[in-house]
Design a protein around this motif. Structure first.
Motif, PDB file in Angstrom:
ATOM      1  N   CYS B 433       0.840  -1.200   0.000  1.00 39.98           N
ATOM      2  CA  CYS B 433       0.000   0.000   0.000  1.00 39.98           C
ATOM      3  C   CYS B 433       0.879   1.255   0.000  1.00 39.98           C
ATOM      4  O   CYS B 433       0.680   2.179  -0.782  1.00 39.98           O
ATOM      5  N   CYS B 459      -7.597   2.170   6.630  1.00 34.81           N
ATOM      6  CA  CYS B 459      -6.495   2.809   5.900  1.00 34.81           C
ATOM      7  C   CYS B 459      -7.098   3.819   4.935  1.00 34.81           C
ATOM      8  O   CYS B 459      -7.987   3.494   4.140  1.00 34.81           O
ATOM      9  N   CYS B 462      -6.227   2.437   1.115  1.00 33.91           N
ATOM     10  CA  CYS B 462      -6.722   1.176   0.553  1.00 33.91           C
ATOM     11  C   CYS B 462      -7.979   0.641   1.240  1.00 33.91           C
ATOM     12  O   CYS B 462      -8.583  -0.313   0.768  1.00 33.91           O
TER      13      CYS B 462
HETATM   14 ZN   LIG Z   1      -3.430   0.609   2.979  1.00 26.58          ZN
END
Ligand SMILES: [Zn+2]
Ligand SMILES: [Zn+2]
Lengths: 476, 476
Positions: B433, B459, B462
Motif C-alpha cells: 500500500c 487505511c 486502501c
Molecule cells: Zn493501505
C-alpha cells in the motif's frame, strides 16, 4: 579487563624509547590500531586532547582574522596536475578514487593530501578585485597520505589537521602572513603545550612541494630526535600563475595574487607525549589536559569520605575536575591518573578530613603538597599555573642542554655518533652537501633559524664558505 | 564585484521556490559550487552557521555522557559486506578507492558513507566485560554518498555531519538511548533553530539499512515539503551478531551488545533556510546567527557618527555584534544585512544621536522600534529573545496550518493535488500500500508519530483495517 591493561608496567624510556611511546599511546588509551591498514582510531582520551588543541588554536586564528570554510575532500587528477612541483611532491602518495557507485569515474580523483589546488580553484572564481582581498581561510579536516610505515600520531595514512590558505594583493602581505602564522604556532606550542620550539626556514631541499619558502617550528623530543611541529609556506605567485588567479588592483591593472598556506596536525599530540612523558606514562600540560584535577578518595567506604570528595569537586568547578569513585584501590587509581597524565591529584581520606586538609600530588615532578581545605581553590589554581610554567622550563632546559655546536666535520660526526639532539653548524648552502649529510649520516637539516649566529666562516661539513647557520638533527 | 552580486533581486519564493533557494544560498554567500562534481564549497557565512550548530549540539551530547572519537574514513570492502541489509543499502552509492600511491590495493575500500561497520569492528576488540559498557561515542566528520542529483546542503556527494554510535548491555538501554538522542535533536531544533518538528518512527520501508527501528524528526519547509532533519536508529543486536561483539555480563554469561546510531548533518542548514527565509533572503534565528546585530551608521561621514557606532558596538559586547563601516550606502548595507539574515539592525545617524536614541529593525518581521540609547543593551537582549520566540511560533503555526487530515482515498488524493503540507491519515501497515502511494502520488510516509490519534478505523488509501496513523508528505 580494561583495568588490567592500564596498570601493567610500561617499557621504560631508557630501555626502548619507541616501545615506551607505543605503550603510552595504547595504555593512556589515546588511540587504537584499526583494521584499516595505516589508519588509527582516536579514542576519547586522545580526541579530547585534539578538541582542546582545536579550540585554542582556532581562537588564536580567529583573533588574526581567519575565517573557517570547508572544501571538498576529492581532487580531480587534472586539478592536482596544475602546479608541477606540487604534483611531483604528492602524486606518489595519494589514494585514488576510481569508481563512484557502480560506475567507473570519467576522471579519477585523489583524496586530498593537502588542499592548495582546491583553494586555488576556488579563489580563481571568487577573487576579482582588490576589494576581495585578502582571503584568510582555514579548514579543519582529515587528509590522506599513503605512507608505507606508520606510527600513531606521528605518521598515519589519514590524519586530522587544519590547513590555512590565504590570498593577498602583495608579496609583502603574503610574507607577513606566513611569518605571523608561524608565530601563532610557536606561541601556541610554548604557552599552551609547554613545548619550546626553534623557528626557522627550511632549506630548498626540505621545503614544501610548490612553495617559495617554508617556515617551520622544530621541537626536540625526549630522545633527542626532532619533530617538525607546524609549517607555514609562502607560495609567492607561483600557484596563482599556474591556476590563473588574478585580480584588478586599485590602479586598474590585472595582477596575480600572492598566497600562503600553513598547517598543524594531530602529529603534535606525538610531540606532547615525547616531550613531557615519563616512565609512568603521559604528562599533560594543564592548559591542554582534558582533566586537570583528579580527586581520589582514600578509604572511600568510610562515612563522609565520598561526600567530601564530591564537595571538593563542586568547589573546584572552575577547573576541569573529576572524582574517581570507582571501586578500584587508591593505588590503582593513582597509577591510572599518572598513566593518563592528569596534572594534579587530590588525595582526601578520613584523617585529612579530620585535619581539615588534603594532599595534592603534582604529576610533572611527583611533589606532594599538604593543602588546607580552606585554601583549596586558590592553591589548585596556583599549582596548575606552576606546573604549566615548570613543564615549559624543563622542556626548554632539555632543548638547550641537547643543542650542540659543531664547527668542523669531525665534531659534526662525533656529535651525531655520541649525542642525541640538535647540532648547530654553519652550512655552505649547497644541496649536494646537504644530501651527502642525509645519506651518510641519516641527519637532516631541520631549519635555518631566524636567529642566526656566526659560528665560523666555513661549512662544518664540507669546508666551503658558509652561508647560513643550520639546525641539524635526526627527525621523526 | 561582490557588492553587485549581493543586492540584485532574488527570485521570489512564490514564483519559483527552488530557484529562490538556490539564489539565497548563493547570495547570502553560504556556499559555492566547486569543480568537483556534486561537492560544494562551504563559505565562511555558511560554515559559521555549522560551527554554531556543532558547538551547541556537542554541548547537548556531552551533557548526556557522549564522548567524541575519530574513526578512519575508509572501509575495506569485506568489512562493509558484513551486515547484509546495510551493504545492500549503501554499496550502490559509495566511492571506491582502488589505488594507494602508485600501486593497486589488494582490497578496495570505500570512503565511509556512514560508520556503523567501523564502530562495530572497533567495539568488537574494545568491549569485553559489562564494565566496558555502555560505550557512547560520537564523531564529527564528512561522509560520501555518490548521489546523481545534488543540491546545496540538501543532497551532495560529500557532506558534514555527526554520527553517534553506542553499545549497551541491554535492549532496553539501547531503546532508551535511541529515544533520548531523538529528543536531543528535537529540542535542539525547537530551542535553537526555531524549527518545530514531528517526532515518530519510520515505516519498515523507510527505515535505515540494517536497523530494527529508525526514529526521525520531520520538519515542514515553507513550500509544504518535508525535510527529514535528524534520525536515531536502534539496531538491536543485529550488527553485534554480524560482527561478533560480545561481552561477559555480571552473570558471567557471554552476551551480544545492543547498539544505536544517530546523526544530524549540514542538511539542517537547508531546513533553516527553507523554514525561515523570505524574499529578502536568509532569516536566521538569533541563537544560531554568527552575527546577531549589525550596526549601520547613517550619514557616517558626519562627525561623531562612526564613533557612536563603535561605542554602541562596545556596549553590545555580550552579543555577536558588528558595525558595517564600509563605504557602501545605507540602503545597500540594509539589503546585505537582510540577505544574510542578521536578526537585528541598529540604525544610528546624527539625528538619532541628538535625540539620544536609535532605530532597531527586526529581520524576521521588518518591525522598526525606537530605542533610547540608555536602554540599548537590555532592549537588544529582549528583542533577540522575542525574535527567537516569534520565529518558532510562526514556524509552528505554518506547520499546524499545513497539516491536513484525510480519512479516505478521495480526500487523500485531493489534499495532495491541491495543498502542500503534511497529511495525517490512517494506514493499514502494509508495504504494498505504501509503495503504491509513493509510486502513484510521489508521496512518502514521513513517520508514524509517537503521538498517535485515531482518525478512523480504515487505511485512508486502501480501506483495509488501520494499524497506525502516519504523516505523509512530499519530501526533499
Ligand atoms: Zn493501505
Ligand atoms: Zn657544505
Amino acid at each position: 579487563m580494561a583495568e588490567k591493561k592500564l596498570v601493567e608496567a610500561i617499557t621504560s624510556m631508557s630501555e626502548d624509547f619507541a616501545q615506551w611511546y607505543t605503550d603510552v599511546v595504547k595504555k593512556a588509551e589515546l588511540i587504537d590500531y584499526s583494521n584499516v591498514k595505516g589508519c588509527m582510531v582516536i579514542k576519547p582520551a586522545g580526541y579530547a586532547i585534539w578538541e582542546n588543541i582545536q579550540r585554542q588554536l582556532d581562537e588564536r586564528f580567529k583573533a588574526t582574522g581567519v575565517e573557517n570554510v570547508y572544501m571538498p575532500m576529492f581532487i580531480p587528477e587534472s586539478l592536482l596536475n596544475k602546479e608541477k612541483d606540487h604534483v611531483e611532491g604528492f602524486a606518489p602518495e595519494v589514494a585514488w578514487v576510481t569508481h563512484g557507485g557502480l560506475a567507473p569515474l570519467q576522471e579519477r580523483m585523489c583524496v586530498r593530501p593537502t588542499s592548495e589546488t582546491l583553494f586555488c580553484d576556488f579563489y580563481k572564481g571568487d577573487i576579482h578585485s582588490y576589494r576581495d582581498l585578502p582571503k584568510v581561510y582555514n579548514q579543519w579536516c582529515s587528509v590522506v597520505r599513503w605512507e608505507k610505515e606508520t606510527r600513531p600520531f606521528l605518521r598515519s595514512r589519514e590524519f586530522l589537521w587544519q590547513e590555512g590558505h590565504t590570498a593577498h594583493a602583495t608579496a609583502e602581505e603574503a610574507e607577513a602572513r606566513t611569518e605571523q602564522m608561524l608565530n601563532v604556532y610557536a606561541d601556541f606550542c610554548e604557552e599552551v603545550l609547554a613545548i619550546p620550539v626553534v623557528k626557522g626556514r627550511k632549506t630548498e631541499k626540505e621545503k614544501f612541494a610548490g612553495a617559495e619558502a617554508t617556515y617551520t617550528i622544530e621541537a626536540l623530543m625526549h630522545d633527542g630526535k626532532a619533530l617538525q611541529s607546524g609549517t607555514s609556506h609562502n607560495f609567492g605567485d607561483g600557484f596563482a600563475k599556474a591556476f590563473g588567479i588574478q585580480f584588478t588592483d586599485k590602479d586598474n591593472k590585472l595582477k596575480y595574487v600572492y598566497q600562503t598556506s600553513w598547517g598543524m596536525s594531530t602529529r603534535i599530540i606525538g610531540a606532547i607525549i615525547m616531550v613531557h612523558g615519563d616512565d609512568s606514562g603521559l604528562v599533560l600540560p594543564p592548559r591542554i589536559a582534558p582533566t586537570q584535577v583528579m580527586i581520589i578518595p582514600i578509604q572511600q567506604k568510610k562515612e563522609g569520605v565520598l561526600d567530601k570528595a564530591y564537595e571538593l569537586r563542586d568547589r573546584l568547578k572552575g577547573f576541569k575536575v573529576k572524582v574517581d569513585d570507582s571501586d578500584k584501590s587508591p593505588g590503582w587509581k593513582f597509577s591510572e591518573q599518572e598513566m593518563r597524565g592528569i596534572p594534579l591529584r587530590v588525595e582526601i581520606g578520613p584523617k585529612d578530613i579530620e585535619a581539615g586538609k588534603c594532599v595534592i600530588c603534582r604529576r610533572d615532578n611527583g611533589e606532594k603538597i599538604e593543602v588546607a581545605l580552606d585554601e583549596l581553590e586558590s592553591k589548585v589554581g596556583e599549582l596548575l599555573d606552576q606546573v604549566q610554567a615548570d613543564m615549559l622550563a624543563k622542556a626548554r632546559k632539555h632543548l638547550e642542554s641537547h643543542t650542540y655546536v659543531a664547527t668542523n666535520r669531525e665534531e659534526f660526526e662525533k656529535l651525531f655518533a655520541e649525542k642525541s639532539g640538535f647540532v648547530k653548524a654553519m652550512w655552505c648552502g649547497e644541496r649536494a652537501c646537504e644530501e651527502e649529510i642525509k645519506e651518510k649520516m641519516s641527519v637532516s637539516s631541520r631549519c635555518m633559524p631566524f636567529h642566526q649566529e656566526c659560528l665560523s666562516d666555513k661549512c662544518a661539513y664540507c669546508g666551503k664558505p658558509a652561508k647560513k647557520m643550520v639546525y641539524w638533527g635526526r627527525a621523526y
